[in-house]
Design an enzyme around this catalytic site. Structure first.
Site, PDB file in Angstrom:
ATOM      1  CG  ASP A 221      -1.842   1.143   1.324  1.00  0.00           C
ATOM      2  OD1 ASP A 221      -2.639   1.272   0.378  1.00  0.00           O
ATOM      3  OD2 ASP A 221      -1.796   1.935   2.285  1.00  0.00           O
ATOM      4  CD  GLU A 251      -2.188   2.568  -3.515  1.00  0.00           C
ATOM      5  OE1 GLU A 251      -3.223   3.201  -3.732  1.00  0.00           O
ATOM      6  OE2 GLU A 251      -1.649   2.546  -2.407  1.00  0.00           O
TER       7      GLU A 251
END
Ligand code: CA
Length: 472
Positions: A221, A251
């Site tokens: 993340d 990400e």
């Protein structure tokens, strides 16, 4: 959730056989860690070592269920050949157990390289003791020296971005996104990945969480917000523990492909990135309707330059309406977008669960996933850039053998195009002469392959996946 009693992990376990049947081989689940509040989704990470096992933040289970349910779900998934990816939230922590007085410099929220006031003492929520876990798995307790910044001064009751300067801290990492001057700070208490104790704890967690849960990879993340050298170290550590092929996708939300390529080129270990530029094009195509030129669908996408490293997707939990990166793909365009990511050889397609089931599901999607599993093999012959019309494109998958012919995919974004006289002619080979090809999605289009091995495939609005009738 299916029923009031069924947790998300239990629901996933129940759905695994159907997902496997549709061809799903890997699943990215929400963050398994304890969140900052009972219903937190886990992106508000409180304790990475609490996977729904300890009474912390007013709950044992996470929003998604208990640790035992998670482990059971992953076990069932493995039994069906489905790997699970852990969503690792490494950039920040939220929901501190206590506050402390620290020296900090307020920086400009829109340019974090600019200091807007002198150094002062603030009350920062940076103490993480995890009393409910009491040192199990990891004895590490966090204090202000393990963070680079916070967004709240509890003393002055002031909101802002505060760069922690106590203990002669070096400030923000320089190996992060240059947006907002320096995008190290995203939210909560921003983790300092240069601190040796932080590194040791997070690297230990990398191997532990895979071993403990049976998960087989990571979705990482918020990677543009923390030191990319640490990101590489994290992935390398996880792979070194007997998992050299471990899959990892970072990400890095940016719709400019050049920035993603720069990021990728700076990494010392290989990992995939989400193709946000392609998603952005899908969003744009949704908005423009027939004014979008389908022949440009791959322009400036990551999958075009790095086909083996791009995780392609249509939507995710951040892009749907009301979320932080809202850029929805219309229900009308979504079948076209899914055909593009699922039926071509490039990229690593990721289906969003809310597109597959529930109130906003895309009716064509299960069939498109089946079509990938059954027909999307062999070479890909494009009629995209060279299509004579901006409103339709097509491509042929040649299939894996003469017994397993592929499919001819015809896509159109012009609702007015439905007119049986419009066809896209694709040469499928004389070995198919005389065979009848129909739409696998059950629409009315069909054609017989002529003596020259050509199919004159009717163009319908949306997506058609023509396959040889005797292989349906
Ligand atoms: Ca950061």
């Amino acid at each position: 959730m299916g029923t009031a009693q069924e947790s998300w992990w239990q629901r996933f376990a129940r759905l695994v056989p159907d997902l496997a049947k549709l061809g799903v081989t890997q699943v990215w689940l929400p963050p398994p860690n304890k969140a900052s509040e009972k219903l937190g989704r886990g992106y508000d990470a409180y304790d990475l070592w609490d996977l729904g096992e300890f009474s912390q933040k007013g709950t044992i289970a996470t929003r998604w269920g208990t640790k035992a349910q998670l482990l059971n779900a992953i076990h069932i998934a493995k039994g069906h050949g489905v790997q699970v990816l852990v969503d690792a939230v490494l950039n920040h922590k939220v929901g501190a157990d206590g506050a402390e007085h620290v020296e900090a410099i307020p920086v400009h929220p829109l340019n974090r390289t600019i200091e807007v006031a002198p150094k002062k003492t603030i009350k920062a929520w940076t103490v993480f003791d995890f009393p409910g876990r009491n040192g199990k798995y990891s004895p590490f307790r966090w204090k202000h020296e393990h963070f680079t910044g916070v967004d709240w001064d509890g003393k002055a009751r002031d909101k802002g971005v505060f760069k922690i300067t106590s203990n002669r801290k070096r400030g923000w990492s320089q190996f992060v996104s240059k947006e907002l001057g320096n995008y190290d700070y995203l939210l909560g208490a921003d983790v300092d990945h240069l601190h040796p104790e932080v590194r040791a704890d997070m690297l230990a967690w990398a191997s532990w969480v895979l071993g403990e849960t049976g998960a087989q990879g990571f979705r990482l993340d918020a990677c543009k917000h923390f030191d990319h050298r640490f990101l590489c170290e994290f992935v390398k550590t996880a792979r070194s523990a007997g998992r050299p092929q471990m899959f990892a996708v970072a990400e890095v939300w940016n719709s400019e492909v050049g920035i993603l390529l720069d990021f990728m080129n700076a990494l010392s270990v290989p990992m995939a990135l989400f193709d946000a530029p392609l998603h952005t094009t899908f969003h744009k195509a949704s908005m423009l309707g027939p004014d979008f030129d389908l022949r440009t669908i791959f322009h400036d996408s990551l999958v075009q330059s790095r086909p083996r490293d791009a995780v392609t997707f249509v939507e995710n939990h951040d892009t749907v309406e009301g979320q932080s990166l809202e850029s929805p793909v219309s229900r009308a365009f979504a079948p076209i977008a899914y055909s593009i990511i699922l039926l071509r050889p490039e990229g690593y397609p990721c289906v969003y669960h809310a597109d597959l089931m529930g109130p906003r599901a895309i009716p064509e999607l299960p069939k498109l996933m089946e079509a990938r599993k059954r027909f999307a093999y062999g070479r890909c012959i494009d009629h995209i850039e060279n299509s004579r019309d901006p409103n339709f494109i097509g491509f042929l998958r040649t299939g894996k053998s003469k017994d397993g012919p592929g499919c001819a995919v015809i896509l159109s974004n012009d609702v007015a195009i439905t007119d049986s006289s419009k066809v896209l002619t694709i040469s499928v080979g004389t070995q198919h002469t005389g065979t009848r090809w129909c739409d696998y999605l059950g629409r009315e289009g069909e054609t017989y392959i002529d003596a020259d091995g050509k199919g004159h495939f009717p163009i319908l609005y949306g997506t058609c996946v023509y396959v040889r009738e005797d292989t349906m």
